[in-house]
Design a protein around this motif. Structure first.
Motif, PDB file in Angstrom:
ATOM      1  N   THR A 115       0.940  -1.189  -0.070  1.00 14.90           N
ATOM      2  CA  THR A 115       0.014   0.155   0.004  1.00 14.90           C
ATOM      3  C   THR A 115       0.737   1.324  -0.036  1.00 14.90           C
ATOM      4  OG1 THR A 115      -0.148   0.085   2.426  1.00 14.90           O
ATOM      5  CG2 THR A 115      -1.812  -1.142   1.277  1.00 14.90           C
ATOM      6  N   ARG A 116       0.308   2.494  -0.499  1.00 14.57           N
ATOM      7  CA  ARG A 116       1.030   3.692  -0.440  1.00 14.57           C
ATOM      8  C   ARG A 116      -0.189   4.555  -0.070  1.00 14.57           C
ATOM      9  NH1 ARG A 116       2.656   6.424  -5.959  1.00 14.57           N
ATOM     10  NH2 ARG A 116       1.328   7.912  -5.424  1.00 14.57           N
ATOM     11  N   THR A 117       0.118   5.386   1.098  1.00 12.50           N
ATOM     12  CA  THR A 117      -0.859   6.365   1.657  1.00 12.50           C
ATOM     13  C   THR A 117      -0.125   7.601   1.403  1.00 12.50           C
ATOM     14  OG1 THR A 117       0.319   6.265   3.632  1.00 12.50           O
ATOM     15  CG2 THR A 117      -1.410   4.798   3.416  1.00 12.50           C
ATOM     16  N   ARG A 118      -1.332   8.679   1.255  1.00 16.91           N
ATOM     17  CA  ARG A 118      -0.872   9.984   1.022  1.00 16.91           C
ATOM     18  C   ARG A 118      -2.259  11.006   1.382  1.00 16.91           C
ATOM     19  NH1 ARG A 118      -0.942   8.169  -4.254  1.00 16.91           N
ATOM     20  NH2 ARG A 118      -2.917   8.715  -5.519  1.00 16.91           N
ATOM     21  N   LEU A 119      -1.897  12.118   1.517  1.00 17.04           N
ATOM     22  CA  LEU A 119      -2.930  13.290   1.727  1.00 17.04           C
ATOM     23  C   LEU A 119      -3.210  13.852   0.344  1.00 17.04           C
ATOM     24  CD1 LEU A 119      -2.254  14.658   5.068  1.00 17.04           C
ATOM     25  CD2 LEU A 119      -3.917  13.254   4.502  1.00 17.04           C
ATOM     26  N   ARG A 120      -4.323  14.319   0.078  1.00 18.68           N
ATOM     27  CA  ARG A 120      -4.620  15.046  -1.258  1.00 18.68           C
ATOM     28  C   ARG A 120      -5.482  16.229  -0.645  1.00 18.68           C
ATOM     29  NH1 ARG A 120      -3.354  14.474  -6.364  1.00 18.68           N
ATOM     30  NH2 ARG A 120      -3.471  12.291  -6.100  1.00 18.68           N
ATOM     31  N   ASP A 150     -10.423  24.395   1.576  1.00 20.28           N
ATOM     32  CA  ASP A 150      -9.495  23.399   1.519  1.00 20.28           C
ATOM     33  C   ASP A 150     -10.322  22.041   1.935  1.00 20.28           C
ATOM     34  OD1 ASP A 150      -7.645  24.886   0.273  1.00 20.28           O
ATOM     35  OD2 ASP A 150      -6.164  25.201   2.189  1.00 20.28           O
ATOM     36  N   GLY A 151     -10.178  21.285   1.401  1.00 25.35           N
ATOM     37  CA  GLY A 151     -10.705  19.872   1.873  1.00 25.35           C
ATOM     38  C   GLY A 151      -9.566  18.808   1.668  1.00 25.35           C
ATOM     39  N   VAL A 152      -9.389  18.000   2.842  1.00 25.26           N
ATOM     40  CA  VAL A 152      -8.134  17.103   2.734  1.00 25.26           C
ATOM     41  C   VAL A 152      -8.892  15.578   2.689  1.00 25.26           C
ATOM     42  CG1 VAL A 152      -6.161  16.412   4.341  1.00 25.26           C
ATOM     43  CG2 VAL A 152      -6.824  18.831   4.079  1.00 25.26           C
ATOM     44  N   THR A 153      -8.243  14.879   2.250  1.00 26.89           N
ATOM     45  CA  THR A 153      -8.694  13.374   1.878  1.00 26.89           C
ATOM     46  C   THR A 153      -7.259  12.509   2.244  1.00 26.89           C
ATOM     47  OG1 THR A 153      -8.623  13.355  -0.441  1.00 26.89           O
ATOM     48  CG2 THR A 153     -10.780  13.641   0.777  1.00 26.89           C
ATOM     49  N   LEU A 154      -7.626  11.406   2.892  1.00 25.51           N
ATOM     50  CA  LEU A 154      -6.660  10.318   2.786  1.00 25.51           C
ATOM     51  C   LEU A 154      -6.744   9.479   1.684  1.00 25.51           C
ATOM     52  CD1 LEU A 154      -4.212   8.845   4.498  1.00 25.51           C
ATOM     53  CD2 LEU A 154      -6.149   7.618   5.742  1.00 25.51           C
ATOM     54  N   LEU A 209      -8.120   2.184  -5.458  1.00 25.44           N
ATOM     55  CA  LEU A 209      -7.833   3.504  -4.511  1.00 25.44           C
ATOM     56  C   LEU A 209      -9.010   3.737  -3.488  1.00 25.44           C
ATOM     57  CD1 LEU A 209      -6.426   6.279  -4.476  1.00 25.44           C
ATOM     58  CD2 LEU A 209      -7.779   7.074  -5.933  1.00 25.44           C
ATOM     59  N   TYR A 210      -8.754   3.818  -2.386  1.00 25.56           N
ATOM     60  CA  TYR A 210      -9.612   3.967  -1.071  1.00 25.56           C
ATOM     61  C   TYR A 210      -9.592   5.497  -0.682  1.00 25.56           C
ATOM     62  CZ  TYR A 210      -9.508  -1.016  -1.384  1.00 25.56           C
ATOM     63  OH  TYR A 210      -9.707  -2.232  -1.675  1.00 25.56           O
ATOM     64  N   VAL A 211     -10.405   6.409  -0.745  1.00 24.32           N
ATOM     65  CA  VAL A 211     -10.358   7.838  -0.339  1.00 24.32           C
ATOM     66  C   VAL A 211     -11.146   7.839   0.743  1.00 24.32           C
ATOM     67  CG1 VAL A 211     -10.865   9.991  -1.033  1.00 24.32           C
ATOM     68  CG2 VAL A 211     -10.106   8.342  -2.739  1.00 24.32           C
ATOM     69  N   PHE A 212     -10.736   8.580   1.791  1.00 27.40           N
ATOM     70  CA  PHE A 212     -11.445   8.868   3.041  1.00 27.40           C
ATOM     71  C   PHE A 212     -11.397  10.231   3.547  1.00 27.40           C
ATOM     72  CE2 PHE A 212      -9.795   4.308   3.385  1.00 27.40           C
ATOM     73  CZ  PHE A 212     -11.082   3.545   3.707  1.00 27.40           C
ATOM     74  N   GLY A 213     -12.476  10.707   3.713  1.00 24.81           N
ATOM     75  CA  GLY A 213     -12.464  12.144   4.212  1.00 24.81           C
ATOM     76  C   GLY A 213     -12.822  12.139   5.792  1.00 24.81           C
ATOM     77  N   LEU A 216     -13.796   9.198   8.395  1.00 24.85           N
ATOM     78  CA  LEU A 216     -12.951   8.693   9.510  1.00 24.85           C
ATOM     79  C   LEU A 216     -13.387   9.207  10.972  1.00 24.85           C
ATOM     80  CD1 LEU A 216      -9.603   9.509   7.452  1.00 24.85           C
ATOM     81  CD2 LEU A 216     -10.505   7.266   7.979  1.00 24.85           C
ATOM     82  N   GLY A 217     -14.125  10.458  11.118  1.00 23.89           N
ATOM     83  CA  GLY A 217     -14.527  10.828  12.150  1.00 23.89           C
ATOM     84  C   GLY A 217     -13.213  11.611  13.023  1.00 23.89           C
ATOM     85  N   GLU A 218     -12.482  12.124  12.256  1.00 21.25           N
ATOM     86  CA  GLU A 218     -11.318  12.837  12.574  1.00 21.25           C
ATOM     87  C   GLU A 218     -10.544  13.564  11.421  1.00 21.25           C
ATOM     88  OE1 GLU A 218      -7.697  11.322  14.405  1.00 21.25           O
ATOM     89  OE2 GLU A 218      -9.209   9.821  15.400  1.00 21.25           O
ATOM     90  N   ASP A 219      -9.635  14.345  11.593  1.00 21.91           N
ATOM     91  CA  ASP A 219      -8.750  14.868  10.452  1.00 21.91           C
ATOM     92  C   ASP A 219      -8.151  13.981   9.944  1.00 21.91           C
ATOM     93  OD1 ASP A 219      -7.175  16.463   8.769  1.00 21.91           O
ATOM     94  OD2 ASP A 219      -7.180  18.152  10.133  1.00 21.91           O
ATOM     95  N   PRO A 220      -8.078  13.748   8.573  1.00 22.41           N
ATOM     96  CA  PRO A 220      -7.211  12.812   7.592  1.00 22.41           C
ATOM     97  C   PRO A 220      -5.791  12.958   8.135  1.00 22.41           C
ATOM     98  CG  PRO A 220      -8.910  13.453   6.446  1.00 22.41           C
ATOM     99  CD  PRO A 220      -8.906  14.315   7.486  1.00 22.41           C
TER     100      PRO A 220
END
Length: 139
Positions: free
Chosen positions: A88-93, A101-105, A113-117, A121-125
């Motif tokens: 796996t590779r994880t990054r913030l977008r 600004d919207g941040v997703t993991l 590709l799995y995208v979580f906002g 997640l219930g908290e900041d990515p």
């Protein structure tokens, strides 16, 4: 002993609120059906469907993301997906829309590709990525 949170899901208060709003929208739907207001009936039906779908998804797919020393577990409507750290590779977008600004993991494995906002997640990515980075370093 480390007290890292290792699973993330929508906040319970948000899910309960979504179910309550869905119930209120259904009451409005019935009231409009009784009074014969077709415009209101359509609007209440669409709103109840949208909020109810969110509430059902947030209730059924819990936790959305979990992590341990072996890797990640992502839950979607299509099932549970085991994602080993090595694959796996994880990054913030960060995206900017309407001045915010919207941040997703983003978690990438092969062609998936799995995208979580923050709702997922219930908290900041960014905080989740910090925990994931620590767990990845331990494995």
């Amino acid at each position: 002993m480390d007290n890292y949170r290792t699973s993330w899901a929508p906040r319970p208060a948000l899910v309960v609120s979504a179910w309550a709003v869905t119930a209120l929208l259904l009451v409005g739907l019935v009231a409009d059906a009784v009074t014969g207001d077709r415009g209101g009936l359509v609007l209440f039906a669409l709103a109840a469907l949208a909020v109810g779908a969110f509430a059902a998804h947030a209730s059924l797919v819990r936790p959305r993301l979990a992590a341990d020393t072996e890797g990640l577990v992502a839950r979607t409507l299509s099932g549970t997906h085991r994602l080993p750290w090595a694959q796996t590779r994880t990054r913030l977008r960060t995206t900017r829309r309407l001045g915010r600004d919207g941040v997703t993991l983003e978690i990438e494995q092969d062609d998936e590709l799995y995208v979580f906002g923050w709702l997922d997640l219930g908290e900041d990515p960014r905080d989740v990525l910090d925990v994931l980075s620590t767990l990845r370093a331990r494995s």
